[in-house]
Design a protein around this motif. Structure first.
Motif, PDB file in Angstrom:
ATOM      1  N   UNK A 136       0.818  -1.215   0.000  1.00  0.00           N
ATOM      2  CA  UNK A 136       0.000   0.000   0.000  1.00  0.00           C
ATOM      3  C   UNK A 136       0.848   1.260   0.000  1.00  0.00           C
ATOM      4  N   UNK A 137       2.012   1.234   0.647  1.00  0.00           N
ATOM      5  CA  UNK A 137       2.908   2.396   0.626  1.00  0.00           C
ATOM      6  C   UNK A 137       3.332   2.687  -0.809  1.00  0.00           C
ATOM      7  N   UNK A 138       3.782   1.664  -1.511  1.00  0.00           N
ATOM      8  CA  UNK A 138       4.269   1.846  -2.880  1.00  0.00           C
ATOM      9  C   UNK A 138       3.116   2.155  -3.827  1.00  0.00           C
ATOM     10  N   UNK A 139       1.973   1.541  -3.587  1.00  0.00           N
ATOM     11  CA  UNK A 139       0.806   1.742  -4.441  1.00  0.00           C
ATOM     12  C   UNK A 139       0.342   3.193  -4.451  1.00  0.00           C
ATOM     13  N   UNK A 140       0.512   3.883  -3.339  1.00  0.00           N
ATOM     14  CA  UNK A 140       0.033   5.255  -3.230  1.00  0.00           C
ATOM     15  C   UNK A 140       0.967   6.297  -3.807  1.00  0.00           C
ATOM     16  N   UNK A 141       2.092   5.888  -4.338  1.00  0.00           N
ATOM     17  CA  UNK A 141       3.093   6.828  -4.840  1.00  0.00           C
ATOM     18  C   UNK A 141       3.001   6.934  -6.354  1.00  0.00           C
TER      19      UNK A 141
END
Length: 169
Positions: free
Chosen positions: A40-45
């Motif tokens: 989710x961290x990477x997905x939001x970038x």
């Protein structure tokens, strides 16, 4: 990345309903959630996060492989040794550290990410090595302790990856 996310959600559910004995249950059930948070961290970038997304998929694959014995084997066949519990804890610590590092890397301003691309690529490669080492140690300990063979000690030997490389993709 959506399939990695879905895979971690399914793994989390499977581990939560599996009859896993303590002290494993409390640690094992958290691991897919950590991998999901990294996804989710990477997905939001937005922007060039190709290497980060590849790492996320790798983390999901290794998490799934490392946790498979806990969701598929009968509880009495699992090794309750302190060494296995330590390896589970080590794997969890690696994921927690990677989650923290990914938050720092992914939340920098785009301009800073562009200027530190080479350094970030090196950090991502290091993260991959740490995940691989921790997952392999856990898989090896589980295999030795239960008397079952480890099918794939390394992600590089994973059948999907071998098939993908053979097809030239």
């Amino acid at each position: 990345m959506e399939s990695a996310k879905l895979g971690m959600e399914v793994l989390s559910t499977a581990l939560n309903v599996a009859p896993i004995p303590e002290p494993f249950k409390s640690t094992v059930t958290v691991i897919p959630d950590l991998a999901l948070q990294i996804i989710e961290i990477v997905e939001g970038v937005k922007g060039n996060v190709k290497d980060a997304r590849a790492l996320v998929i790798y983390v999901a694959d290794m998490t799934n492989m490392a946790m498979t014995p806990f969701k598929t084997k009968p509880p009495d066949s699992l090794d309750n040794s302190p060494e296995t519990n330590k390896r589970i804890g080590d794997f969890k610590k690696v994921l927690v550290k990677i989650q923290e590092e990914m938050e720092i890397l992914m939340h920098r301003k785009l301009r800073k990410r562009i200027f530190s691309y080479v350094r970030d690529a090196s950090k991502l490669a290091d993260m991959k090595k740490r995940v691989d080492a921790a997952a392999n140690q856990l898989q090896l300990q589980t295999a030795i302790a239960t008397g079952h063979g480890v099918e794939f000690l390394s992600h590089e030997q994973h059948p999907a990856r071998l098939k993908q490389e053979a097809s030239g993709a």
